[in-house]
Design a protein around this motif. Structure first.
Motif, PDB file in Angstrom:
ATOM      1  N   ASP A 246       8.905  40.179  84.099  1.00 27.53           N
ATOM      2  CA  ASP A 246       9.025  39.530  82.788  1.00 27.53           C
ATOM      3  C   ASP A 246       8.030  38.380  82.601  1.00 27.53           C
ATOM      4  OD1 ASP A 246      10.386  38.027  84.753  1.00 27.53           O
ATOM      5  OD2 ASP A 246      11.498  36.977  83.192  1.00 27.53           O
ATOM      6  N   ALA A 247       7.244  38.085  83.622  1.00 28.83           N
ATOM      7  CA  ALA A 247       6.216  37.052  83.467  1.00 28.83           C
ATOM      8  C   ALA A 247       4.983  37.588  82.748  1.00 28.83           C
ATOM      9  CB  ALA A 247       5.813  36.496  84.840  1.00 28.83           C
TER      10      ALA A 247
ATOM     11  N   ARG B 231       1.846  32.504  79.084  1.00 25.42           N
ATOM     12  CA  ARG B 231       2.572  33.275  78.069  1.00 25.42           C
ATOM     13  C   ARG B 231       3.311  32.368  77.102  1.00 25.42           C
ATOM     14  NH1 ARG B 231       6.668  37.931  79.234  1.00 25.42           N
ATOM     15  NH2 ARG B 231       6.287  38.639  77.108  1.00 25.42           N
TER      16      ARG B 231
ATOM     17  N   ARG C 183       3.688  32.629  83.579  1.00 27.64           N
ATOM     18  CA  ARG C 183       4.746  32.283  82.608  1.00 27.64           C
ATOM     19  C   ARG C 183       4.297  31.154  81.684  1.00 27.64           C
ATOM     20  NH1 ARG C 183       9.355  34.968  84.188  1.00 27.64           N
ATOM     21  NH2 ARG C 183       9.623  35.306  86.424  1.00 27.64           N
TER      22      ARG C 183
END
Ligand SMILES: [Mg+2]
Length: 239
Positions: free
Chosen positions: A151-152, A124, A121
């Motif tokens: 979603d990471a 990103r 995360r």
């Protein structure tokens, strides 16, 4: 201990560079509490602690059996683990077959390796394209969504879904295309699949886990935990 920042040095121009994570034993691990609950559904009572005590020997057994070409003796690992935790020998074959048959629906690899998802995360958030690059059964995206970590990652690349396995360089090339990057750094625990595969594709690699040992290869760094990975990436992303 202070952790180096992942921020590039002022004025550094970064080419599009992607970071990919292997899944099993790099981001997710065998969830022994979940395994104990599944066994209880079959009327087999075993404590998580008993499974944890049996795990090191079962993994050593697995390491001795792993085919350098990429074979994964899943049943052998599981049978050894259940035997080590004290489950009666005559019960084990049927339990292992049931767990294997259930694996697509109730994947046992659902415990997070500490710090790795947070690191993904963080990368990103700093604009680095981040993917999972795994030899898996074709249902990895669903699993990562189920455990709330999909979603990471910008992309989840699953060999079972695309029909190419690590160490084939085409899966690494595919990852760069999907992530829109020119170069890659791959993090994984398997030397033949992850590290040799990444090097063969012209990438750098971080050999991850307690079983990784120092190597005399400048394109490979060894990391025993997420903080080690962060330190290597801070160095490499700043170059
Ligand atoms: Mg792995």
């Amino acid at each position: 201990m202070s952790i180096p920042s992942l921020q590039p040095a002022t004025g550094t121009v970064i080419e599009p560079l992607a970071v990919t994570f292997d899944a099993g034993q790099t981001v997710i691990d065998l969830d022994l509490a979940f395994l104990a609950r599944r066994l209880a559904e079959r009327g087999v009572v075993v404590e998580r602690a008993a499974l944890a005590a049996a795990a090191p020997a079962a993994w050593q057994h697995y390491d001795r059996l792993v085919d350098p070409a990429g074979g994964h003796p899943w049943r052998e690992l599981m049978a050894n683990l259940l035997a080590g935790a004290g489950i009666a020998a005559e019960q084990i074959p049927a339990l292992v077959e049931w767990l294997w048959a259930e694996q697509p629906r109730a994947n046992l690899w659902r415990a997070e390796i500490p710090g790795m998802v947070a690191l993904a995360r963080e990368l990103r958030a700093r604009g680095v394209p981040v993917g999972v690059l795994s030899n898996s059964e074709g249902r990895l995206a669903e699993l990562l969504a189920e455990i709330h970590i999909a979603d990471a990652f910008d992309a989840i690349i699953d060999s079972g879904a695309i029909g190419i396995e690590k160490p084939d360089r085409r899966i690494f090339d595919h990852a760069l295309a999907v992530l829109g990057a020119a170069r890659g750094i791959h993090i994984g625990d398997s030397w033949p699949a992850d590290i040799a595969g990444a090097l063969g594709a012209g990438w750098r690699a971080i050999w991850f886990g307690q079983r990784a040992t120092p190597v005399n290869e400048p394109r490979v760094a060894v990391a025993h935990d997420a903080d080690d990975v962060r330190a290597v990436l801070a160095r490499w992303l700043a170059e």
